[in-house]
Design a protein around this motif. Structure first.
Motif, PDB file in Angstrom:
ATOM      1  N   VAL A 123       0.850  -1.192   0.000  1.00 38.12           N
ATOM      2  CA  VAL A 123       0.000   0.000   0.000  1.00 38.12           C
ATOM      3  C   VAL A 123       0.887   1.244   0.000  1.00 38.12           C
ATOM      4  N   MET A 124       0.666   2.121  -0.952  1.00 41.90           N
ATOM      5  CA  MET A 124       1.442   3.363  -1.043  1.00 41.90           C
ATOM      6  C   MET A 124       0.515   4.547  -0.775  1.00 41.90           C
ATOM      7  N   SER A 125       1.075   5.641  -0.282  1.00 38.81           N
ATOM      8  CA  SER A 125       0.266   6.856  -0.057  1.00 38.81           C
ATOM      9  C   SER A 125       1.132   8.086  -0.328  1.00 38.81           C
ATOM     10  N   PRO A 126       0.493   9.238  -0.564  1.00 37.63           N
ATOM     11  CA  PRO A 126       1.268  10.453  -0.859  1.00 37.63           C
ATOM     12  C   PRO A 126       2.169  10.872   0.298  1.00 37.63           C
ATOM     13  N   GLU A 127       1.854  10.371   1.511  1.00 33.70           N
ATOM     14  CA  GLU A 127       2.670  10.789   2.680  1.00 33.70           C
ATOM     15  C   GLU A 127       3.979   9.997   2.761  1.00 33.70           C
ATOM     16  N   ASP A 128       4.100   8.916   1.934  1.00 39.45           N
ATOM     17  CA  ASP A 128       5.338   8.114   2.022  1.00 39.45           C
ATOM     18  C   ASP A 128       6.541   8.964   1.616  1.00 39.45           C
ATOM     19  N   PRO A 129       7.543   9.105   2.488  1.00 41.25           N
ATOM     20  CA  PRO A 129       8.737   9.849   2.064  1.00 41.25           C
ATOM     21  C   PRO A 129       9.623   8.970   1.196  1.00 41.25           C
ATOM     22  N   CYS A 130      10.290   9.555   0.222  1.00 39.89           N
ATOM     23  CA  CYS A 130      11.244   8.805  -0.607  1.00 39.89           C
ATOM     24  C   CYS A 130      12.365   8.297   0.305  1.00 39.89           C
ATOM     25  N   PRO A 131      12.703   7.005   0.234  1.00 42.62           N
ATOM     26  CA  PRO A 131      13.766   6.484   1.090  1.00 42.62           C
ATOM     27  C   PRO A 131      15.144   7.016   0.720  1.00 42.62           C
ATOM     28  N   PHE A 132      15.237   7.686  -0.438  1.00 49.94           N
ATOM     29  CA  PHE A 132      16.547   8.198  -0.868  1.00 49.94           C
ATOM     30  C   PHE A 132      16.695   9.692  -0.581  1.00 49.94           C
ATOM     31  N   CYS A 133      15.648  10.472  -0.916  1.00 49.15           N
ATOM     32  CA  CYS A 133      15.809  11.938  -0.754  1.00 49.15           C
ATOM     33  C   CYS A 133      14.829  12.520   0.246  1.00 49.15           C
ATOM     34  N   GLY A 134      13.882  11.689   0.724  1.00 47.50           N
ATOM     35  CA  GLY A 134      12.962  12.165   1.761  1.00 47.50           C
ATOM     36  C   GLY A 134      11.773  12.950   1.239  1.00 47.50           C
ATOM     37  N   ALA A 135      11.775  13.253  -0.074  1.00 42.23           N
ATOM     38  CA  ALA A 135      10.655  14.056  -0.618  1.00 42.23           C
ATOM     39  C   ALA A 135       9.361  13.248  -0.561  1.00 42.23           C
ATOM     40  N   ARG A 136       8.254  13.919  -0.331  1.00 43.83           N
ATOM     41  CA  ARG A 136       6.937  13.270  -0.374  1.00 43.83           C
ATOM     42  C   ARG A 136       6.420  13.362  -1.811  1.00 43.83           C
ATOM     43  N   ALA A 137       7.142  12.611  -2.702  1.00 44.61           N
ATOM     44  CA  ALA A 137       6.828  12.654  -4.149  1.00 44.61           C
ATOM     45  C   ALA A 137       6.862  11.240  -4.715  1.00 44.61           C
ATOM     46  N   THR A 138       6.488  10.260  -3.852  1.00 43.20           N
ATOM     47  CA  THR A 138       6.571   8.856  -4.334  1.00 43.20           C
ATOM     48  C   THR A 138       5.337   8.537  -5.163  1.00 43.20           C
ATOM     49  N   ARG A 139       5.597   7.788  -6.237  1.00 43.68           N
ATOM     50  CA  ARG A 139       4.521   7.388  -7.176  1.00 43.68           C
ATOM     51  C   ARG A 139       4.764   5.947  -7.577  1.00 43.68           C
ATOM     52  N   PRO A 140       3.719   5.289  -8.111  1.00 39.74           N
ATOM     53  CA  PRO A 140       3.943   3.941  -8.646  1.00 39.74           C
ATOM     54  C   PRO A 140       4.904   4.039  -9.837  1.00 39.74           C
ATOM     55  N   ASP A 141       5.757   3.050 -10.027  1.00 37.74           N
ATOM     56  CA  ASP A 141       6.695   3.080 -11.163  1.00 37.74           C
ATOM     57  C   ASP A 141       5.966   2.546 -12.398  1.00 37.74           C
TER      58      ASP A 141
END
Ligand code: APR
Length: 226
Positions: A123-141
């Motif tokens: 389960v993914m959500s917009p609040e997930d921080p990127c594990p690399f840069c910390g940005a809250r910009a994660t999306r499905p690949d």
């Protein structure tokens, strides 16, 4: 014999995964501009994550069918390049050693800020921080409309140097995949289509095998290996 195979949603239909353009298809229930375009993600990332979380759960609940397993068998006896438009992992779970996911994969996540990729959680959500840069910009690949599919150089090369090209369970509506048959034919490659009925680019194929993939694909593979 070198073979390139392209699969679409139809190969996973008998595993219970919805196709896109059937009467009960995904694009009858959701607007492409809301869930399959970058603009939709920018507008409402939570909606997009809900859509792909549901598709990720459906894929996890599904099982590979005889068509997926037959293509895994084919890879053991032939020089096979398997390209799929599908984002489920049924080819891998059906035993295929190598799969080119030209439209991406539900199993992977992407950071829209730094471009890094990693294994997606269920389960993914917009609040997930990127594990690399910390940005809250994660999306499905996932490759959305208007974006560039993956591994196209490798795909064009395989298509042009194969002895046989087969398109399985795809409606031939979306480019560049719908143009693979013309590219192969221009290089003198024999082209066969396996589908429930004629696709939008059916006239470009040398041969058509009509029927459900779970029956036609194992029979077709057997005809190549006998
Ligand atoms: N066996 C064989 N073919 C089947 C079966 C089956 N059991 N069930 C359906 N099909 C065929 C349909 O006849 C149709 O031609 O599968 C095809 C499914 O077409 P679409 O729903 O359009 O799916 P696809 O061609 O994979 O879509 C391509 O469009 O929206 C984008 O990115 C999305 O990858 C997708 C791309």
């Amino acid at each position: 014999m070198r073979i390139t195979v392209l699969t679409g949603a139809g190969i996973s239909a008998e595993s219970g995964i919805a196709t896109f353009r059937a009467s009960d298809g995904l694009w009858e229930q959701h607007r492409i501009e809301d869930v399959a375009m970058p603009e939709g993600f920018a507008r409402d990332p939570a909606l997009v994550h809900r859509f792909y979380n549901a598709r990720r759960a459906a894929a996890a609940a599904a099982e590979p069918n005889p068509a997926h397993r037959a293509l895994a068998d084919l890879a053991r006896t032939h020089d096979l390049t398997l390209v799929t438009q599908n984002v489920d992992d049924l080819h891998e779970r059906g035993g295929s050693p190598e799969v080119i996911h030209m439209h991406g994969s539900l199993a992977r996540a992407l950071c829209a800020s730094c471009g890094e990729r990693w294994d997606a959680p269920a389960v993914m959500s917009p609040e997930d921080p990127c594990p690399f840069c910390g940005a809250r910009a994660t999306r499905p690949d996932i490759v959305w409309f208007g974006e560039i599919p993956y591994d196209m150089d490798r795909i064009w090369d395989a298509l042009g140097t194969s002895d046989l090209f087969a398109a399985i369970g795809t409606s031939g509506n979306v480019y560049p995949a719908a143009g693979f048959v013309q590219h192969a034919a221009r290089h003198g490659v024999e082209c066969v289509e396996l589908n429930l009925d004629a696709s939008a680019n059916a006239r470009d194929f040398d041969r058509r095998i009509i029927g459900p993939a779970s029956e036609t694909v194992p029979e077709w593979v057997k005809s190549l290996t006998s």
